[in-house]
Motif scaffolding. Structure first.
Motif, PDB file in Angstrom:
ATOM      1  N   UNK A 123       3.086   8.240  -0.517  1.00 51.50           N
ATOM      2  CA  UNK A 123       3.337   9.592  -1.102  1.00 51.50           C
ATOM      3  C   UNK A 123       4.756   9.653  -1.526  1.00 51.50           C
ATOM      4  N   UNK A 124       5.256   8.594  -2.062  1.00 48.57           N
ATOM      5  CA  UNK A 124       6.502   8.561  -2.874  1.00 48.57           C
ATOM      6  C   UNK A 124       6.731   7.863  -4.154  1.00 48.57           C
ATOM      7  N   UNK A 125       7.435   8.462  -5.100  1.00 50.34           N
ATOM      8  CA  UNK A 125       6.970   7.617  -6.664  1.00 50.34           C
ATOM      9  C   UNK A 125       8.328   6.640  -6.618  1.00 50.34           C
ATOM     10  N   UNK A 126       8.087   5.918  -7.390  1.00 51.14           N
ATOM     11  CA  UNK A 126       9.188   4.987  -8.082  1.00 51.14           C
ATOM     12  C   UNK A 126      10.111   5.574  -8.714  1.00 51.14           C
ATOM     13  N   UNK A 127      11.430   5.618  -8.558  1.00 47.19           N
ATOM     14  CA  UNK A 127      12.406   6.290  -9.059  1.00 47.19           C
ATOM     15  C   UNK A 127      13.348   5.178  -9.706  1.00 47.19           C
ATOM     16  N   UNK A 128      13.851   5.376 -11.082  1.00 47.22           N
ATOM     17  CA  UNK A 128      14.540   4.660 -11.989  1.00 47.22           C
ATOM     18  C   UNK A 128      15.896   5.198 -12.326  1.00 47.22           C
ATOM     19  N   UNK A 129      16.809   4.603 -12.482  1.00 46.15           N
ATOM     20  CA  UNK A 129      18.146   4.921 -12.881  1.00 46.15           C
ATOM     21  C   UNK A 129      18.592   3.986 -13.898  1.00 46.15           C
ATOM     22  N   UNK A 130      19.464   4.566 -14.923  1.00 47.10           N
ATOM     23  CA  UNK A 130      20.197   3.452 -15.623  1.00 47.10           C
ATOM     24  C   UNK A 130      21.447   4.220 -16.355  1.00 47.10           C
ATOM     25  N   UNK A 131      22.452   3.269 -16.318  1.00 47.38           N
ATOM     26  CA  UNK A 131      23.930   3.689 -17.120  1.00 47.38           C
ATOM     27  C   UNK A 131      24.150   2.651 -18.083  1.00 47.38           C
ATOM     28  N   UNK A 467       5.919   2.281 -32.375  1.00 47.36           N
ATOM     29  CA  UNK A 467       5.199   1.104 -31.676  1.00 47.36           C
ATOM     30  C   UNK A 467       4.350   2.022 -30.802  1.00 47.36           C
ATOM     31  N   UNK A 468       2.744   1.365 -30.715  1.00 48.03           N
ATOM     32  CA  UNK A 468       2.060   2.095 -29.821  1.00 48.03           C
ATOM     33  C   UNK A 468       1.664   0.985 -28.757  1.00 48.03           C
ATOM     34  N   UNK A 469       1.873   1.421 -27.371  1.00 50.88           N
ATOM     35  CA  UNK A 469       1.876   0.477 -26.299  1.00 50.88           C
ATOM     36  C   UNK A 469       1.238   1.035 -25.166  1.00 50.88           C
ATOM     37  N   UNK A 470       0.764   0.308 -24.193  1.00 47.69           N
ATOM     38  CA  UNK A 470       0.150   1.205 -22.969  1.00 47.69           C
ATOM     39  C   UNK A 470       1.447   1.292 -22.020  1.00 47.69           C
ATOM     40  N   UNK A 471       1.370   2.049 -21.273  1.00 50.04           N
ATOM     41  CA  UNK A 471       2.259   2.449 -19.784  1.00 50.04           C
ATOM     42  C   UNK A 471       1.215   2.569 -18.668  1.00 50.04           C
ATOM     43  N   UNK A 472       0.976   1.367 -18.116  1.00 57.82           N
ATOM     44  CA  UNK A 472       0.228   1.281 -16.912  1.00 57.82           C
ATOM     45  C   UNK A 472       1.144   1.670 -15.577  1.00 57.82           C
ATOM     46  N   UNK A 473       0.804   2.546 -14.650  1.00 57.55           N
ATOM     47  CA  UNK A 473       1.557   2.838 -13.656  1.00 57.55           C
ATOM     48  C   UNK A 473       1.417   2.177 -12.353  1.00 57.55           C
ATOM     49  N   UNK A 474       2.531   1.464 -11.732  1.00 57.53           N
ATOM     50  CA  UNK A 474       2.025   0.840 -10.399  1.00 57.53           C
ATOM     51  C   UNK A 474       2.284   1.842  -9.289  1.00 57.53           C
ATOM     52  N   UNK A 475       1.549   1.431  -8.379  1.00 58.55           N
ATOM     53  CA  UNK A 475       1.459   2.414  -7.075  1.00 58.55           C
ATOM     54  C   UNK A 475       2.833   2.283  -6.366  1.00 58.55           C
ATOM     55  N   UNK A 476       2.911   3.090  -5.390  1.00 62.03           N
ATOM     56  CA  UNK A 476       4.144   2.861  -4.622  1.00 62.03           C
ATOM     57  C   UNK A 476       3.894   1.712  -3.605  1.00 62.03           C
ATOM     58  N   UNK A 477       4.933   1.250  -2.983  1.00 67.05           N
ATOM     59  CA  UNK A 477       4.628   0.265  -2.156  1.00 67.05           C
ATOM     60  C   UNK A 477       4.254   0.573  -0.695  1.00 67.05           C
ATOM     61  N   UNK A 480       0.861   2.591   4.332  1.00 67.08           N
ATOM     62  CA  UNK A 480      -0.348   3.341   4.909  1.00 67.08           C
ATOM     63  C   UNK A 480      -1.281   3.948   3.725  1.00 67.08           C
ATOM     64  N   UNK A 481      -2.518   4.195   3.808  1.00 65.39           N
ATOM     65  CA  UNK A 481      -3.404   4.736   3.087  1.00 65.39           C
ATOM     66  C   UNK A 481      -3.654   4.051   1.464  1.00 65.39           C
ATOM     67  N   UNK A 482      -3.274   2.674   1.576  1.00 64.22           N
ATOM     68  CA  UNK A 482      -3.308   2.161   0.249  1.00 64.22           C
ATOM     69  C   UNK A 482      -3.801   0.788   0.289  1.00 64.22           C
ATOM     70  N   UNK A 483      -4.929   0.352  -0.540  1.00 64.84           N
ATOM     71  CA  UNK A 483      -5.283  -1.088  -0.281  1.00 64.84           C
ATOM     72  C   UNK A 483      -4.807  -1.993  -1.396  1.00 64.84           C
ATOM     73  N   UNK A 484      -3.919  -1.488  -2.070  1.00 66.94           N
ATOM     74  CA  UNK A 484      -3.109  -2.181  -3.397  1.00 66.94           C
ATOM     75  C   UNK A 484      -2.039  -3.090  -3.026  1.00 66.94           C
ATOM     76  N   UNK A 485      -1.924  -4.087  -4.038  1.00 66.40           N
ATOM     77  CA  UNK A 485      -0.853  -4.836  -3.745  1.00 66.40           C
ATOM     78  C   UNK A 485       0.353  -4.286  -4.634  1.00 66.40           C
ATOM     79  N   UNK A 486       1.541  -4.840  -4.008  1.00 67.24           N
ATOM     80  CA  UNK A 486       2.993  -4.469  -4.493  1.00 67.24           C
ATOM     81  C   UNK A 486       3.236  -4.901  -5.712  1.00 67.24           C
TER      82      UNK A 486
END
Length: 588
Positions: A123-131, A467-477, A480-486
């Motif tokens: 239940x937390x999202x991936x956070x991204x930062x850039x400078x 540009x036209x492109x997909x943006x597939x979203x990874x789950x969190x790592x 608990x409560x997730x069957x997916x891989x990281x």
């Protein structure tokens, strides 16, 4: 600064230094670091260790932030989804709240430093930062401000706007901070059926009429669109495992008109159609492997004879490619000599005769580590000189100028794909047969992923291509409560995806429109600008504003990455078609 680095090193040497390096509290947010990646840093690579030390030390000093005093190894990254730390009473919890990954990119204009926090709790999202740092004098200040933003975001606080800092900007965010799928400029919770234009975009976008949809009773691998029968209307070729099907549009319906079965030994990773031999009929180029060998195929289709093979067991990876000044060509790449080296450096234009025999031609001058399926040439600024837009193995979009100098790197992940070169892991394993991989070789090989399709179109006819492109979203790592891989496991899975349109503003790629979210995985997409034959208005005049109509095709696997995918009959796909209207002028 030097004193802080010394203190940090002492923390590392102390081993169990939770009380020294962080606040010992249940409300602490624990961060663990991987070694930062400097492989794309160029002349700035020497800064890697110093920048990592600075960021770690400044985060360790923040209230409610605990920096775990070790660097996670590459081996641990690959098995992170299974790693747990035992607590009292036999309960288990993840080793940290966030894994911190950093990457340095050497730009023509300076250094781009990107940091990603992957949540190890649910239940937390991936956070991204850039400078972007243009001068060494500002580096320490930039990292100090970056650490403040990371700390606030990690504990759930609001990140303040840093107006006095040079930041990279992308649509959907107003500062250097972005979540995995920033939605500040867009309506939330839109699922498959809505087209959303970005506020303040120079391109107005809207959907025309209702979408068309069909359920395909198998899991789509990939798709491609092209005029198969010469009537001016694009058909859809869909590949699902070894089954190749052809669909067309009949009014508001999508109908299957033909199908065939490919050799079951083939594992396809790219499907494209083009008339490169100029005979008036499309060729179907299927890039594939059979076991450890490259075994691509060229096919044809017509109404009378159906599908037929014109060349097979081709030892080149294949892709039709538009090259500036040369037009459409067939491009190819070879596998390496080592068993586990499934791609060799170098992309070539191929010469094809009337028998579809192929010979190596000119090698394309591409940036390092850019493979055959990773890039397109596109005139982003309308100056008549094409840039190179590529997706790397970390799903970062990159823009290079004609001299292959890096101009920009995305914070967000684009082109997410499950498809990689070579056999599926575990399917070509034998300890005695040298034509297969041993268990160790299979485990050690690098999986070279084929990014999602990069499409080029000037949707508003202003001379600048998008540009036209997909943006597939990874789950969190989260454990608990997730069957997916990281993200760091050998294979990838996604929880949702969308298709986005991006335009260049002179400094970065900005989002100008997107589809609503598709649950699961966007397997592939296609696009074409319409003329009157297609049922579109082409370039018409409405209220003195030129408008263009395009058609977007999206292939989606709804149950991908979920528990539902394990149930019988769940391996189905959805093919959706939208008609879109574009015009120049600021969106509201």
């Amino acid at each position: 600064m030097r004193n802080k680095v010394v203190v940090l090193l002492l923390c590392f040497l102390l081993g169990n230094s939770v009380a020294v390096c962080g606040q010992e509290s249940k409300q602490n947010y624990r961060l663990i670091f991987s070694t930062f990646d400097e492989s794309s840093a160029g002349n700035y690579a020497y800064l890697r260790d110093g920048m990592q030390s600075m960021l770690v030390s400044r985060l360790a000093a923040k209230e409610k932030i605990e920096v775990i005093d070790r660097i996670i190894s590459e081996k641990e990254l690959s098995t992170l989804k299974d790693e747990k730390t035992s607590l009292k009473g036999g309960a288990a919890s993840p080793i940290a709240d966030f894994l911190v990954e950093g990457t340095l990119y050497g730009l023509k204009s300076g250094l781009n430093f990107q940091v990603v926090l992957y949540p190890l709790v649910p239940e937390k999202e991936i956070l991204r930062f850039s400078i972007v740092t243009n001068t060494p004098e500002t580096l320490i200040t930039d990292i100090e401000q970056l650490a403040g933003e990371i700390a606030q975001a990690a504990i759930g606080g609001k990140v303040p706007e840093q107006a006095d800092r040079n930041q990279t900007r992308e649509a959907g965010g107003t500062s250097s901070f972005a979540t995995a799928h920033p939605e500040a400029a867009f309506k939330k919770n839109l699922y498959s059926g809505t087209i959303v234009g970005a506020p303040d975009s120079i391109v107005q976008t809207s959907a025309l009429g209702s979408k068309r949809n069909i359920t395909i009773p198998s899991e789509m691998t990939m798709m491609s669109v092209g005029d198969a029968d010469g009537d001016g209307v694009k058909e859809i070729f869909v590949l699902s495992g070894s089954k190749l099907e052809l669909y067309n549009l009949k009014g508001k319906a999508i109908e299957r008109v033909a199908n065939t079965t490919l050799p079951k030994t083939m594992r396809s990773h790219a499907l494209n159609v083009a008339d490169l031999d100029n005979d008036g009929e499309l060729e179907i180029y299927i890039s594939a492997t059979a076991g450890l060998d490259v075994a691509s195929m060229i096919m044809k289709w017509d109404k009378d004879r159906g599908f037929r093979i014109v060349a097979q067991n081709i030892s080149w990876y294949l892709r039709p490619l538009f090259v500036p000044g040369k037009g459409w060509n067939l491009a190819g790449q070879k596998r390496g000599a080592d068993k586990i080296q499934f791609v060799r450096e170098g992309v070539y234009l191929l010469q094809m005769n009337e028998k579809y025999d192929l010979n190596e031609g000119e090698r394309l001058a591409l940036p390092k580590k850019v493979n055959l399926f990773d890039f397109v040439y596109v005139d982003l600024d309308g100056d008549g000189v094409s840039e190179t837009v590529a997706i790397d193995q970390k799903e970062r979009m990159k823009v290079y100028n004609q001299a292959n100098e890096l101009l920009w790197v995305s914070q967000r992940s684009f082109g997410g794909s499950k498809i990689y070169l070579g056999p599926s892991q575990g399917q070509a394993v034998s300890e005695t047969d040298r034509k297969n991989l041993t268990v160790d070789e299979d485990a050690d090989r690098d999986l070279i992923f084929v990014p999602g399709r990069l499409l080029v179109a000037d949707v508003d006819k202003d001379g600048r291509e998008e540009i036209i492109v997909n943006e597939n979203i990874l789950p969190s790592l989260g454990f608990a409560n997730t069957p997916v891989l990281s993200f760091f496991s050998r294979l990838r899975t996604y929880k949702e995806g969308m298709v986005v349109g991006l335009a260049w503003n002179g400094e970065s790629m900005n989002e100008v429109w997107r589809t609503g979210k598709f649950r699961g995985y966007v397997a592939d997409h296609g696009f074409s600008l319409l003329d009157k034959t297609d049922g579109g208005s082409g370039q018409s005049i409405v209220s003195d504003h030129p408008k263009t109509v395009g058609r977007l095709f999206v292939g989606q696997i709804p149950n991908s990455g979920s528990f539902a995918s394990l149930l019988p009959g769940s391996d189905k796909s959805e093919l959706t078609v939208y008609d879109l209207e574009f015009s120049s002028g600021k969106s509201k």
